[in-house]
Design an enzyme around this catalytic site. Structure first.
Site, PDB file in Angstrom:
ATOM      1  N   GLU A 176      31.774  11.309 -27.881  1.00  0.00           N
ATOM      2  CA  GLU A 176      32.971  11.885 -27.258  1.00  0.00           C
ATOM      3  C   GLU A 176      33.026  11.573 -25.759  1.00  0.00           C
ATOM      4  O   GLU A 176      34.094  11.264 -25.230  1.00  0.00           O
ATOM      5  CB  GLU A 176      32.998  13.407 -27.474  1.00  0.00           C
ATOM      6  CG  GLU A 176      34.267  14.032 -26.905  1.00  0.00           C
ATOM      7  CD  GLU A 176      34.145  15.513 -26.591  1.00  0.00           C
ATOM      8  OE1 GLU A 176      33.236  16.171 -27.119  1.00  0.00           O
ATOM      9  OE2 GLU A 176      34.959  16.003 -25.788  1.00  0.00           O
TER      10      GLU A 176
ATOM     11  N   GLU B 278      42.570  18.549 -26.068  1.00  0.00           N
ATOM     12  CA  GLU B 278      41.716  18.127 -27.189  1.00  0.00           C
ATOM     13  C   GLU B 278      42.549  17.077 -27.925  1.00  0.00           C
ATOM     14  O   GLU B 278      43.515  17.397 -28.620  1.00  0.00           O
ATOM     15  CB  GLU B 278      41.383  19.308 -28.119  1.00  0.00           C
ATOM     16  CG  GLU B 278      40.456  20.346 -27.503  1.00  0.00           C
ATOM     17  CD  GLU B 278      38.970  19.939 -27.479  1.00  0.00           C
ATOM     18  OE1 GLU B 278      38.657  18.785 -27.838  1.00  0.00           O
ATOM     19  OE2 GLU B 278      38.149  20.786 -27.092  1.00  0.00           O
TER      20      GLU B 278
ATOM     21  N   HIS C 272      39.214  15.814 -23.720  1.00  0.00           N
ATOM     22  CA  HIS C 272      38.167  16.089 -24.705  1.00  0.00           C
ATOM     23  C   HIS C 272      38.659  15.659 -26.082  1.00  0.00           C
ATOM     24  O   HIS C 272      39.845  15.428 -26.291  1.00  0.00           O
ATOM     25  CB  HIS C 272      37.845  17.591 -24.756  1.00  0.00           C
ATOM     26  CG  HIS C 272      37.064  18.064 -23.585  1.00  0.00           C
ATOM     27  ND1 HIS C 272      35.708  18.278 -23.627  1.00  0.00           N
ATOM     28  CD2 HIS C 272      37.457  18.343 -22.310  1.00  0.00           C
ATOM     29  CE1 HIS C 272      35.289  18.689 -22.432  1.00  0.00           C
ATOM     30  NE2 HIS C 272      36.330  18.740 -21.609  1.00  0.00           N
TER      31      HIS C 272
ATOM     32  N   HIS D 222      32.322  16.095 -20.435  1.00  0.00           N
ATOM     33  CA  HIS D 222      30.894  15.804 -20.662  1.00  0.00           C
ATOM     34  C   HIS D 222      30.389  14.703 -19.717  1.00  0.00           C
ATOM     35  O   HIS D 222      31.003  14.469 -18.684  1.00  0.00           O
ATOM     36  CB  HIS D 222      30.635  15.528 -22.147  1.00  0.00           C
ATOM     37  CG  HIS D 222      31.315  16.542 -23.023  1.00  0.00           C
ATOM     38  ND1 HIS D 222      30.843  17.825 -23.165  1.00  0.00           N
ATOM     39  CD2 HIS D 222      32.468  16.483 -23.735  1.00  0.00           C
ATOM     40  CE1 HIS D 222      31.673  18.504 -23.968  1.00  0.00           C
ATOM     41  NE2 HIS D 222      32.668  17.722 -24.322  1.00  0.00           N
TER      42      HIS D 222
HETATM   43 ZN   LIG Z   1      34.453  18.001 -25.313  1.00  0.00          ZN
END
Ligand SMILES: [Zn+2]
Length: 356
Positions: free
Chosen positions: A99, A239, A154, A63
């Site tokens: 995040e 993740e 992430h 992001h």
């Molecule tokens: Zn993400």
């Protein structure tokens, strides 16, 4: 520890490079702490010599700080013959931390760890305030970097409010085959190996594989992740945890937990690269000693139990002498590179309380 790996380096005054300067200054500190001879090299701006010398790692904190002036829904190639959105804003932890900032902070810590071992690190985005590019542009940047491995960071989200039932990390691997033959073969081979090395490093650090979303032993197979579908170097898509889960969110938001994640990721990259084909050795300059750095110490320190309390103590130190005493108490066999990386972690996350 190798004496030759501890180099006298200049600190940088500018705010842009302040963070790097902190790490460089602390390398000298670490060297004197363990009473190692320091090689006098007035122009030593080159990366530290270490077990990752000659290796390139592409780090992609997922992001971006802001999408102002960019259209998130712009359609870009998805690597499967279709299209998908350029980017998303990312999740928000139940702690309130975004995040994109969690990804950015931990990526900075990983960068410190890797650079302390001599790696060249290429980042997908320059900061956590502005735009960082669409997913296809980041994959192309990874390809251009010719990295030995590309790692996307992430953190997941499973609900708007707290979700106490779903927790843990997972690595996303592409369902195969991917249409691009190079991507298919790289991700089926070394990409998978790197993802499993990362999974194993997370487990060794005490993190639990996700208990949701069909994750099997920390691995989830998906077709829609452009970062891996379009990347022609081995790709790992992490993740790190579930930001909807209060415990995962707390660990990912705070310094102590972030440091533990960063060490696990650094170790995952190191252990994959230890098995991956090494680049041709660079000939030593006349009179230059072979550093012969043993990178195993970082592995030993990876457990949260070992690193967390020390980082907390260092963060609370009010003088350089106090920090030195804390580090000396860890024993003289801790490598200077590891001390440098740990101190860089402390300074980055806690804003640098010690005089430098
Ligand atoms: Zn993400």
């Amino acid at each position: 520890m190798s004496a030759a790996s501890v180099r006298r380096v200049r600190t940088h005054g500018g705010s842009v490079r302040r963070w790097i300067g902190v790490g460089a200054a602390l390398a000298v500190t670490a060297g004197t702490l363990v009473a190692a001879p320091v090689a006098a090299e007035p122009n030593s701006e080159a990366p530290a010599a270490g077990s990752l010398t000659g290796r390139t790692v592409f780090l992609d904190p997922g992001h971006q700080g802001s999408a102002d002036g960019n259209r998130l829904t712009k359609q870009v190639p998805d690597g499967r013959g279709g299209t998908k959105d350029c980017q998303t804003t990312g999740a928000t932890a139940v702690t309130g931390k975004k995040e994109h900032t969690i990804n950015w902070d931990i990526a900075q810590l990983v960068k410190a760890g890797l650079e302390s071992q001599g790696a060249r690190v290429v980042m997908s985005r320059a900061d956590d305030t502005g735009w960082g590019g669409c997913v296809d542009e980041r994959a192309e940047a990874a390809n251009r970097s010719k990295a030995d491995v590309a790692v996307s960071l992430h953190a997941d989200s499973t609900s708007v409010g707290a979700d106490r039932g779903k927790s843990g990390f997972h690595m996303i691997v592409p369902s195969l085959p991917v249409p691009d033959a190079t991507v298919a073969s790289v991700q089926a081979g070394n990409g998978r190996k790197a993802s499993e090395a990362m999974r194993d490093a997370f487990k060794r650090a005490g993190f639990k594989p996700a208990n949701y979303a069909g994750v099997k032993d920390g691995i989830q197979t998906r077709s829609d992740i452009a970062a891996v579908n379009l990347t022609r170097v081995p790709a790992v898509f992490v993740e790190m945890g579930n930001l909807s889960n209060p415990e995962d969110a707390k660990n990912l938001s705070e310094a102590k937990g972030s440091s533990a994640y960063a060490l696990a990721i650094t170790n995952g990259i190191k252990s994959y690269l230890a098995t991956a084909p090494a680049p041709a050795p660079v000939p030593l300059a006349p009179g230059e000693a072979d550093p012969q750095v043993d990178g195993s110490e970082l592995e030993d320190l990876a457990a949260l139990a070992a690193v967390g309390p020390l980082i907390e103590e260092l963060a609370g130190a009010t003088s350089l002498e106090e920090a030195q005493a804390l580090l000396l108490a860890q024993g003289a066999d801790v490598s200077a590179q590891v001390l440098k990386a740990m101190l860089a972690v402390v300074y980055t996350l806690f804003g640098g309380k010690l005089p430098i």
